[in-house]
Design a protein around this motif. Structure first.
Motif, PDB file in Angstrom:
ATOM      1  N   ASP A 273     -51.027  13.173 -14.186  1.00 23.29           N
ATOM      2  CA  ASP A 273     -50.999  11.965 -15.018  1.00 23.29           C
ATOM      3  C   ASP A 273     -52.327  11.227 -14.905  1.00 23.29           C
ATOM      4  N   ARG A 274     -53.402  11.992 -15.149  1.00 25.07           N
ATOM      5  CA  ARG A 274     -54.762  11.480 -14.948  1.00 25.07           C
ATOM      6  C   ARG A 274     -55.055  10.230 -15.758  1.00 25.07           C
ATOM      7  N   HIS A 275     -54.606  10.188 -17.001  1.00 27.53           N
ATOM      8  CA  HIS A 275     -54.918   9.042 -17.854  1.00 27.53           C
ATOM      9  C   HIS A 275     -54.364   7.749 -17.279  1.00 27.53           C
ATOM     10  N   ALA A 276     -53.124   7.780 -16.838  1.00 29.06           N
ATOM     11  CA  ALA A 276     -52.534   6.579 -16.238  1.00 29.06           C
ATOM     12  C   ALA A 276     -53.275   6.174 -14.971  1.00 29.06           C
ATOM     13  N   ALA A 277     -53.675   7.160 -14.173  1.00 29.66           N
ATOM     14  CA  ALA A 277     -54.414   6.859 -12.949  1.00 29.66           C
ATOM     15  C   ALA A 277     -55.781   6.255 -13.268  1.00 29.66           C
ATOM     16  N   LEU A 278     -56.456   6.789 -14.274  1.00 27.75           N
ATOM     17  CA  LEU A 278     -57.746   6.229 -14.684  1.00 27.75           C
ATOM     18  C   LEU A 278     -57.588   4.782 -15.138  1.00 27.75           C
ATOM     19  N   LYS A 279     -56.581   4.515 -15.945  1.00 32.46           N
ATOM     20  CA  LYS A 279     -56.359   3.152 -16.410  1.00 32.46           C
ATOM     21  C   LYS A 279     -56.117   2.206 -15.236  1.00 32.46           C
ATOM     22  N   ARG A 280     -55.305   2.634 -14.311  1.00 35.99           N
ATOM     23  CA  ARG A 280     -54.970   1.789 -13.161  1.00 35.99           C
ATOM     24  C   ARG A 280     -56.221   1.477 -12.332  1.00 35.99           C
ATOM     25  N   GLU A 281     -57.026   2.498 -12.069  1.00 37.78           N
ATOM     26  CA  GLU A 281     -58.218   2.287 -11.239  1.00 37.78           C
ATOM     27  C   GLU A 281     -59.300   1.503 -11.979  1.00 37.78           C
ATOM     28  N   LEU A 282     -59.465   1.739 -13.270  1.00 38.72           N
ATOM     29  CA  LEU A 282     -60.447   0.979 -14.038  1.00 38.72           C
ATOM     30  C   LEU A 282     -60.075  -0.496 -14.091  1.00 38.72           C
ATOM     31  N   LEU A 283     -58.805  -0.779 -14.340  1.00 34.59           N
ATOM     32  CA  LEU A 283     -58.380  -2.178 -14.378  1.00 34.59           C
ATOM     33  C   LEU A 283     -58.639  -2.852 -13.039  1.00 34.59           C
ATOM     34  N   ALA A 284     -58.339  -2.152 -11.950  1.00 30.14           N
ATOM     35  CA  ALA A 284     -58.584  -2.732 -10.627  1.00 30.14           C
ATOM     36  C   ALA A 284     -60.069  -3.007 -10.414  1.00 30.14           C
ATOM     37  N   LEU A 285     -60.922  -2.089 -10.873  1.00 29.91           N
ATOM     38  CA  LEU A 285     -62.367  -2.288 -10.775  1.00 29.91           C
ATOM     39  C   LEU A 285     -62.804  -3.531 -11.522  1.00 29.91           C
ATOM     40  N   PHE A 286     -62.372  -3.649 -12.776  1.00 33.52           N
ATOM     41  CA  PHE A 286     -62.827  -4.776 -13.586  1.00 33.52           C
ATOM     42  C   PHE A 286     -62.234  -6.100 -13.107  1.00 33.52           C
TER      43      PHE A 286
END
Length: 331
Positions: A273-286
């Motif tokens: 579920d790479r897309h969901a993981a990317l979204k989660r980590e990007l949001l945390a970064l920003f």
């Protein structure tokens, strides 16, 4: 109406004969087209979508400029929030030439492939609602830009450079008079909601699909910074940079986040579920980066709401980039 009369709320004077037109795409202060006026001649840089046409023409009227005063329409690249309004606008400007990156020119003449590509991302309903119908421009009224090209506008000269990284069909425009670059998406996104009264503007990268390339993007940013710009004109949104030192600060913040985004993507390359993981980590970064910037805290839920579309698109773009890593390079 003359320029001395009160301007409409969507038209903001930025000095040096430059105006930001709020195109009303998605929300207020999200998407800008720029109008440069010099010695009675004018150029649009980016246009917003087809729905922006009344405001683009209204800007000319508010400034007392006839439509045949516009010499150039210059989309920074052919993503629809920057160039969807090009065809309808050109139809209203009898003396204008469309100046577009050579990789994007065919899409401005025949936008059918552009429409199909965006349709796959957004769907039919969203395309009609947010972007409207695309209209081609007669090839006789177009010109492909070239790296280091210079064009005249009234008494000033504009310089164009090739700036891949966000998209391979991207160029940026240098204006010596203002000491600023019109950056499209190459210099990232800076929304006015994140402005801090002490620290100024905040910035973040955009990796919208399908041509994000981090190495190329870093190189394009470095090339722009070599001009020692005093300000940057971002499509999302408007002018940033108090002076050259502030632009240096913003560039450093932007590049640091590109590095972090690349590291996140590589770490999650084979995640389930790479897309969901990317979204989660990007949001945390920003969210973290915004919190570091703001002296008055913004609730994380507010940050998430303001950046929801960008987090989704950034995750999509990083996914496309990851999928290309194992494929042979193409020219």
């Amino acid at each position: 109406m003359s320029a001395s009369t009160a301007l409409p709320a969507y038209l903001e004077p930025l000095g040096h004969g430059i105006y930001a037109v709020d195109t009303a795409f998605q929300r207020d202060h999200f998407d800008a087209a720029f109008l440069i006026v010099d010695d009675g001649r004018a150029a649009f840089i980016d246009t917003g979508t087809r729905h922006a046409l009344p405001r683009l023409l209204g800007a000319l009227e508010a400034l007392g400029l006839p439509r045949d005063a516009v010499d150039w329409v210059i989309p920074t690249h052919v993503h629809l929030d920057h160039a969807g309004g090009v065809g309808p606008l050109m139809a209203e400007l009898p003396a204008a030439t469309l100046l577009v990156h050579p990789r994007g020119l065919r899409h401005m003449v025949d936008p059918s492939a552009l429409w199909a590509g965006a349709l796959a991302v957004y769907g039919e309903e969203e395309m009609r609602r947010s972007y409207g119908e695309l209209v081609g421009v007669p090839e006789s009224r177009t010109q492909a830009s070239s790296d280091e090209q210079r064009i005249a506008l009234g008494g000033r000269t504009l310089r164009l450079i090739d700036t891949p990284g966000h998209a391979r069909h991207h160029h940026c425009v240098w204006d010596e008079v203002s000491g600023g670059w019109f950056t499209g998406d190459t210099f990232g996104l800076s929304y006015r909601e994140f402005d801090d009264p002490v620290r100024g503007a905040w910035i973040m990268p955009t990796s919208t699909p399908v041509q994000f390339e981090p190495d190329a993007l870093r190189a394009s940013i470095a090339r722009m910074m070599a001009a020692h710009p005093a300000r940057m004109y971002l499509t999302h949104y408007s002018r940033i940079g108090k002076d050259a030192a502030d632009v240096e600060r913003l560039a450093a913040l932007l590049v640091a986040q590109i590095d972090e985004m690349e590291a996140i993507a590589r770490r999650l390359k084979d995640a389930p579920d790479r897309h969901a993981a990317l979204k989660r980590e990007l949001l945390a970064l920003f969210q973290r980066r915004a919190a570091e910037h703001l002296t008055e805290p913004m609730p994380p839920t507010r940050v998430a709401a303001l950046l929801a579309m960008d987090v989704e698109l950034n995750a999509q773009g990083l996914g496309v980039w990851l999928d290309k890593l194992d494929k042979p390079a193409r020219g």
